[in-house]
Design a protein around this motif. Structure first.
Motif, short mmCIF file in Angstrom:
data_model
loop_
_atom_site.label_atom_id
_atom_site.label_comp_id
_atom_site.label_asym_id
_atom_site.label_seq_id
_atom_site.Cartn_x
_atom_site.Cartn_y
_atom_site.Cartn_z
N PHE A 147 0.83 -1.20 0.00
CA PHE A 147 0.00 0.00 0.00
C PHE A 147 0.87 1.25 0.00
O PHE A 147 0.62 2.19 -0.76
CB PHE A 147 -0.94 0.00 1.21
N ILE A 148 1.89 1.28 0.84
CA ILE A 148 2.78 2.44 0.92
C ILE A 148 3.55 2.61 -0.38
O ILE A 148 3.70 3.71 -0.88
CB ILE A 148 3.73 2.31 2.13
N THR A 149 4.00 1.49 -0.96
CA THR A 149 4.71 1.54 -2.24
C THR A 149 3.80 2.09 -3.33
O THR A 149 4.21 2.91 -4.15
CB THR A 149 5.21 0.14 -2.63
N LYS A 150 2.55 1.66 -3.34
CA LYS A 150 1.58 2.13 -4.33
C LYS A 150 1.24 3.61 -4.10
O LYS A 150 1.13 4.38 -5.05
CB LYS A 150 0.32 1.28 -4.24
N LEU A 151 1.10 3.99 -2.83
CA LEU A 151 0.74 5.36 -2.51
C LEU A 151 1.83 6.34 -2.91
O LEU A 151 1.56 7.40 -3.48
CB LEU A 151 0.45 5.50 -1.01
N LEU A 152 3.08 5.99 -2.64
CA LEU A 152 4.20 6.88 -2.97
C LEU A 152 4.72 6.65 -4.39
O LEU A 152 5.63 7.35 -4.82
CB LEU A 152 5.33 6.70 -1.96
N SER A 153 4.20 5.65 -5.07
CA SER A 153 4.58 5.33 -6.45
C SER A 153 6.08 5.07 -6.59
O SER A 153 6.72 5.55 -7.51
CB SER A 153 4.16 6.44 -7.41
N PHE A 168 2.83 14.09 -3.61
CA PHE A 168 1.42 13.85 -3.94
C PHE A 168 0.97 14.66 -5.15
O PHE A 168 0.20 14.19 -5.97
CB PHE A 168 0.51 14.12 -2.74
N MET A 169 1.48 15.88 -5.30
CA MET A 169 1.10 16.71 -6.44
C MET A 169 1.65 16.12 -7.74
O MET A 169 0.94 16.02 -8.74
CB MET A 169 1.61 18.13 -6.25
N VAL A 170 2.91 15.72 -7.73
CA VAL A 170 3.52 15.15 -8.94
C VAL A 170 2.83 13.85 -9.32
O VAL A 170 2.55 13.60 -10.50
CB VAL A 170 5.04 14.95 -8.73
N ASN A 171 2.53 13.01 -8.33
CA ASN A 171 1.84 11.75 -8.62
C ASN A 171 0.43 12.00 -9.16
O ASN A 171 -0.01 11.30 -10.07
CB ASN A 171 1.79 10.86 -7.38
N CYS A 186 -5.23 13.08 -0.39
CA CYS A 186 -4.08 13.19 0.52
C CYS A 186 -3.50 14.60 0.47
O CYS A 186 -3.13 15.16 1.51
CB CYS A 186 -3.01 12.16 0.17
N LEU A 187 -3.40 15.16 -0.71
CA LEU A 187 -2.87 16.51 -0.88
C LEU A 187 -3.75 17.52 -0.14
O LEU A 187 -3.25 18.37 0.60
CB LEU A 187 -2.81 16.84 -2.37
#
Length: 150
Positions: free
Chosen positions: A4-10, A107-110, A75-76
């Motif tokens: 989940f963390i890996t997916k969230l932070l890409s 979060f903005m870049v993703n 999240c942003l």
């Protein structure tokens, strides 16, 4: 939880981008001409064939990318609201506010990345076919928030 963390932070996208950048720099130094992959070639590389399969695949991919985009936007917004709360009610220091900037940036870049990928699916062109620029995407604010695939 780790997934989940890996997916969230890409993180997988960041590693993939770094590998592509390294490969691109190596190709630039050797002056080799790199072939541009079209959208149809990308789909065939992924093993998606047949009109019905392509439509289903793109719809499911679009929905998942849209969901991840809105998760990043949420999240942003949450971080911005929490920063405002801390600034107004808890008199947070500037150092404390600066700690949130990397998270806001990630979060903005993703969010922009996933929005652009939804745009690519909608127009059925890869980034290289578009010209590798975000010019058309940036000049179309209606495409910034993916709603539904047409």
């Amino acid at each position: 939880m780790r997934k989940f963390i890996t997916k969230l932070l890409s993180l997988d996208l960041i590693v993939g981008s770094l590998k592509l950048t390294k490969e691109g720099i190596k190709n630039a130094h050797t002056n080799e001409r790199v072939e541009v992959e079209t959208f149809a070639e990308a789909l065939s590389r992924l093993g998606v064939v047949g009109d019905a399969n392509i439509k289903d695949f793109l719809e499911s991919k679009y929905k998942s990318l849209r969901k991840i985009f809105y998760m990043h936007v949420l999240c942003l917004a949450s971080i911005i609201l929490y920063m405002c709360y801390q600034n107004i009610y808890q008199d947070a220091s500037v150092k404390m506010m600066l700690l949130y900037l990397p998270m806001l940036f990630i979060f903005m870049v993703n969010a922009i990345t996933y929005s652009f990928r939804c745009y690519q699916i909608r127009i059925r062109k890869t980034g290289a076919e578009i010209g590798g620029r975000l010019k058309d995407f940036i000049h179309l604010p209606s495409e910034w928030f993916p709603l539904k695939i047409k």
